[in-house]
Design a protein around this motif. Structure first.
Motif, PDB file in Angstrom:
ATOM      1  N   UNK A   1       0.860  -1.311   0.010  1.00 56.65           N
ATOM      2  CA  UNK A   1       0.145   0.041   0.077  1.00 56.65           C
ATOM      3  C   UNK A   1       1.030   1.148   0.091  1.00 56.65           C
ATOM      4  N   UNK A   2       0.446   2.223  -0.715  1.00 57.64           N
ATOM      5  CA  UNK A   2       1.220   3.443  -0.814  1.00 57.64           C
ATOM      6  C   UNK A   2       0.888   4.547   0.060  1.00 57.64           C
ATOM      7  N   UNK A   3      -0.557   4.715   0.185  1.00 60.51           N
ATOM      8  CA  UNK A   3      -1.325   5.675   1.311  1.00 60.51           C
ATOM      9  C   UNK A   3      -1.763   4.934   2.216  1.00 60.51           C
ATOM     10  N   UNK A   4      -1.906   5.427   3.508  1.00 66.15           N
ATOM     11  CA  UNK A   4      -2.496   5.031   4.571  1.00 66.15           C
ATOM     12  C   UNK A   4      -3.401   5.924   5.103  1.00 66.15           C
ATOM     13  N   UNK A   5      -4.692   5.604   5.292  1.00 68.29           N
ATOM     14  CA  UNK A   5      -5.649   6.474   5.490  1.00 68.29           C
ATOM     15  C   UNK A   5      -6.250   6.247   6.990  1.00 68.29           C
ATOM     16  N   UNK A   6      -6.257   7.162   7.723  1.00 62.27           N
ATOM     17  CA  UNK A   6      -6.654   7.064   9.273  1.00 62.27           C
ATOM     18  C   UNK A   6      -8.123   7.772   9.362  1.00 62.27           C
ATOM     19  N   UNK A   7      -9.232   7.044   9.447  1.00 65.63           N
ATOM     20  CA  UNK A   7     -10.496   7.742   9.387  1.00 65.63           C
ATOM     21  C   UNK A   7     -10.773   7.880  10.899  1.00 65.63           C
ATOM     22  N   UNK A   8     -11.680   9.047  11.085  1.00 64.65           N
ATOM     23  CA  UNK A   8     -12.468   9.095  12.258  1.00 64.65           C
ATOM     24  C   UNK A   8     -13.900   9.004  11.786  1.00 64.65           C
ATOM     25  N   UNK A   9     -14.171   7.669  11.552  1.00 70.31           N
ATOM     26  CA  UNK A   9     -15.635   7.346  10.861  1.00 70.31           C
ATOM     27  C   UNK A   9     -16.616   7.906  11.468  1.00 70.31           C
ATOM     28  N   UNK A  10     -16.768   7.995  12.931  1.00 70.16           N
ATOM     29  CA  UNK A  10     -17.715   8.415  13.627  1.00 70.16           C
ATOM     30  C   UNK A  10     -17.837  10.006  14.217  1.00 70.16           C
ATOM     31  N   UNK A  11     -16.727  10.704  13.759  1.00 65.27           N
ATOM     32  CA  UNK A  11     -16.572  12.114  14.151  1.00 65.27           C
ATOM     33  C   UNK A  11     -16.520  12.133  15.521  1.00 65.27           C
ATOM     34  N   UNK A  12     -15.676  11.227  16.287  1.00 63.42           N
ATOM     35  CA  UNK A  12     -15.582  11.252  17.886  1.00 63.42           C
ATOM     36  C   UNK A  12     -14.291  12.139  18.199  1.00 63.42           C
ATOM     37  N   UNK A  13     -13.541  12.115  17.678  1.00 66.71           N
ATOM     38  CA  UNK A  13     -12.145  12.783  17.972  1.00 66.71           C
ATOM     39  C   UNK A  13     -12.120  14.026  18.253  1.00 66.71           C
ATOM     40  N   UNK A  14     -11.079  14.852  18.791  1.00 71.08           N
ATOM     41  CA  UNK A  14     -11.086  16.165  19.159  1.00 71.08           C
ATOM     42  C   UNK A  14      -9.588  16.506  18.643  1.00 71.08           C
ATOM     43  N   UNK A  15      -9.228  17.810  18.201  1.00 68.90           N
ATOM     44  CA  UNK A  15      -7.778  17.947  17.368  1.00 68.90           C
ATOM     45  C   UNK A  15      -6.596  17.626  18.117  1.00 68.90           C
ATOM     46  N   UNK A  16      -6.679  17.874  19.489  1.00 64.39           N
ATOM     47  CA  UNK A  16      -5.252  17.419  20.161  1.00 64.39           C
ATOM     48  C   UNK A  16      -5.134  15.875  20.028  1.00 64.39           C
ATOM     49  N   UNK A  17      -5.951  15.225  20.432  1.00 63.99           N
ATOM     50  CA  UNK A  17      -5.974  13.539  20.210  1.00 63.99           C
ATOM     51  C   UNK A  17      -5.742  13.205  19.070  1.00 63.99           C
ATOM     52  N   UNK A  18      -6.627  13.712  18.000  1.00 63.90           N
ATOM     53  CA  UNK A  18      -6.164  13.176  16.619  1.00 63.90           C
ATOM     54  C   UNK A  18      -4.880  13.631  15.746  1.00 63.90           C
ATOM     55  N   UNK A  19      -4.285  14.813  16.436  1.00 65.47           N
ATOM     56  CA  UNK A  19      -3.055  14.935  15.909  1.00 65.47           C
ATOM     57  C   UNK A  19      -2.065  14.098  16.546  1.00 65.47           C
ATOM     58  N   UNK A  20      -2.320  13.857  17.949  1.00 64.06           N
ATOM     59  CA  UNK A  20      -1.504  12.883  18.494  1.00 64.06           C
ATOM     60  C   UNK A  20      -1.498  11.473  18.114  1.00 64.06           C
ATOM     61  N   UNK A  21      -2.513  11.003  17.553  1.00 65.79           N
ATOM     62  CA  UNK A  21      -2.707   9.712  17.077  1.00 65.79           C
ATOM     63  C   UNK A  21      -1.979   9.658  15.910  1.00 65.79           C
ATOM     64  N   UNK A  22      -2.065  10.602  15.195  1.00 69.29           N
ATOM     65  CA  UNK A  22      -1.154  10.574  13.473  1.00 69.29           C
ATOM     66  C   UNK A  22       0.179  10.685  13.979  1.00 69.29           C
TER      67      UNK A  22
END
Ligand code: KIV
Ligand code: ZN
Length: 511
Positions: A163-184
């Motif tokens: 795979x050349x692109x790995x996508x990380x979805x917040x499928x259910x719109x649950x995250x908040x910016x600080x946590x989502x950035x940290x996850x990435x």
């Protein structure tokens, strides 16, 4: 770090999953051409395994679009991946986007699969997709609620598989910016060979944070954002393309990356998507809302007049706002009409379709002195759908609405070539018209939404009506435009019925 931000538009796939936003092939092609003009890097043109019609629409877009990669979604199974692979074959640059859910709740309750089986299915799907294209993207659905260790394991395995692109979805719109950035950040740090792939983010807007979360991911290394025009998408929608793009452009000092988007195409694209899907844009929506650049308060107006930057961080014209641009008038000929359609990227399928559209234009020009680009879009959006089933057509309508009297409608329709006429009373002229149609057609559909918008300004403007109908779990939007809003309403109702009768069975990728 790479400073190009890849814009992956999923208006035609995730956006189309909004209730009633299903589009015909012709409509999808018009949007795809406009997305190409806008400069999006990847157009997710649909989910090929949904139905033969969906696969055909992707194949057509793949054959037409040259400057954007054309992508099809596929669940991680052989049938879906092969359907996607076949559909993107005509593309100059084609991508398969395969996905499987990785959260405990999805694996256990939806997939009924063990984690090992999920990893195996993901790897198998990526390897099969590589038989069709070397441009393969993998998404871990519901990554937001997935366990970090397992997510790392799945991503490591699919990188090894190719795979050349790995996508990380917040499928259910649950995250908040600080946590989502940290996850990435953590994913990029922990997954071996993470520097050999593009990390992507795909956020839903259930808590109103899809754009903020996407931008937090960009600040932590994501170099692809999946988004839609006007933030269209299931439930509260997806991250809005125009907001992401303008945030990155306006705050380059913060994001350190650029997109390829031709921002002056943003407003025309927004209008086209809104007209075709029947989803209006709220006036206070950032970038593309009617009020986004208007200054009501005297203090602001004064400031802007003295020095624009006092209250403006972007220029309206940079995102494609122009005051209603007068294009054509009553005396304009067929050639001027054709050239303007070409400039707007509207391609008529045949000379016959062009002649019909020109006849409608002349008709409109008789009623309305000035014809704007928006009028032309409505003219072809509403009635130029060559592939919409057109069993029902409006022949004539007479309504009577008088103070103190019950409104009354007399309608003449063509149903598959047979002329039908009837009369009905109603609470208002529109109600009487819809009742009269139902008296003859007996569709049994439920009216979910009725809305009227003016396409341009002035009392001679065309009214654009959207009617949303549902029957047996199927939801469709119909549109009609006319300078007479009761006629526009009748056209919209018939357009919705035609879509309801013509709709084919389609699978939903995430159910
Ligand atoms: O929201 C989601 O998880 C998706 C995937 C199919 C990428 O749309
Ligand atoms: Zn999604």
């Amino acid at each position: 770090m790479n400073d190009q931000l890849i814009i992956f538009d999923t208006t035609l796939r995730d956006g189309e999953q909004s209730p009633g936003a299903a589009m015909t092939k012709d409509e999808k092609i018009r949007i795809a051409r406009q997305l190409e003009r806008l400069g999006v890097d990847v157009i997710e043109a649909g989910f090929a395994a949904a139905s033969p019609g969906d696969a055909e629409a992707i194949r057509s877009i793949a054959g037409i679009v040259k400057n954007s990669t054309v992508c099809s979604l596929a669940r991680a199974n052989e049938k879906d991946v092969r359907a996607a692979g076949e559909a993107i074959k005509p593309a100059v640059s084609g991508r398969i986007h395969t996905f499987i859910a990785t959260s405990p709740i999805h694996m256990e309750k939806k997939l009924r699969m063990q984690p090992d089986q999920v990893v195996e299915a993901a790897v198998k799907a990526v390897k099969l997709a590589l038989e069709y294209t070397d441009n393969v993207e993998f998404s871990a659905e519901d990554a937001v609620r997935s366990e970090m260790d397992f997510l790392c394991r799945v991503f490591e395995a699919v990188i090894k598989a190719g795979a050349k692109t790995l996508n990380v979805p917040d499928t259910v719109g649950y995250s908040i910016p600080a946590l989502w950035g940290e996850r990435m950040r953590q994913l990029i740090e922990r997954v071996p060979n993470s520097d050999q792939v593009i990390w992507s983010t795909h956020c839903h807007n259930d808590l109103g944070m899809a754009v903020a979360n996407s931008l937090a991911a960009v600040m932590n290394g994501a170099r692809q954002v999946e988004c839609t025009i006007n933030g269209l998408g299931e439930r509260a929608g997806n991250a809005s393309l125009e907001e992401v793009v303008m945030a990155v452009k306006t705050r380059r000092d913060v994001f350190n990356c650029d997109s390829r988007i031709d921002t002056v195409q943003i407003v025309p694209t927004s209008r086209l998507v809104s007209q075709i899907t029947g989803y209006p844009v709220q006036p206070n929506k950032a970038i593309v809302g009617a009020n986004a650049f208007s200054h009501e308060s005297g203090i602001h107006q004064d400031g802007v007049l003295k020095h624009r930057e006092t209250y403006e961080i972007m220029r309206a014209e940079d995102v494609g706002w122009s005051h209603n641009k007068l294009t054509l008038g009553k005396l304009s000929g067929r050639n001027a009409f054709r050239s303007r359609l070409v400039e707007l990227g509207i391609v008529m399928e045949s000379e016959e379709a062009l002649n019909l559209a020109f006849a409608r234009f002349k008709d409109l020009a008789d009623k309305k002195r000035e014809i704007f680009d928006e009028d032309l879009h409505a003219l072809v959006a509403v009635e130029g759908n060559v592939d919409t089933c057109d069993r029902l057509k409006l022949i004539s309508l007479k309504v009577c609405s008088e103070t103190g009297e019950t409104p009354h409608a007399h309608i003449v329709l063509s149903d598959g070539g047979n002329e039908l006429s009837t009369d009905e009373f109603g609470g208002g002229p529109v109600d009487a018209t819809f009742r009269a149609i139902e008296k003859k057609v007996e569709s049994g559909a439920t009216l979910l939404l009725y809305s009227v918008n003016n396409i341009t300004t002035g009392t001679d403007a065309q009214g654009e009506v959207t009617v949303r109908l549902s029957r047996n779990g199927r939801i469709v939007n119909g549109q009609g435009a006319d300078t007479d809003i009761v006629i526009a309403s009748a056209k919209a109702y018939l357009n919705a019925l035609n879509k309801l009768f013509g709709a084919e069975e389609r699978a939903h990728p995430q159910v």
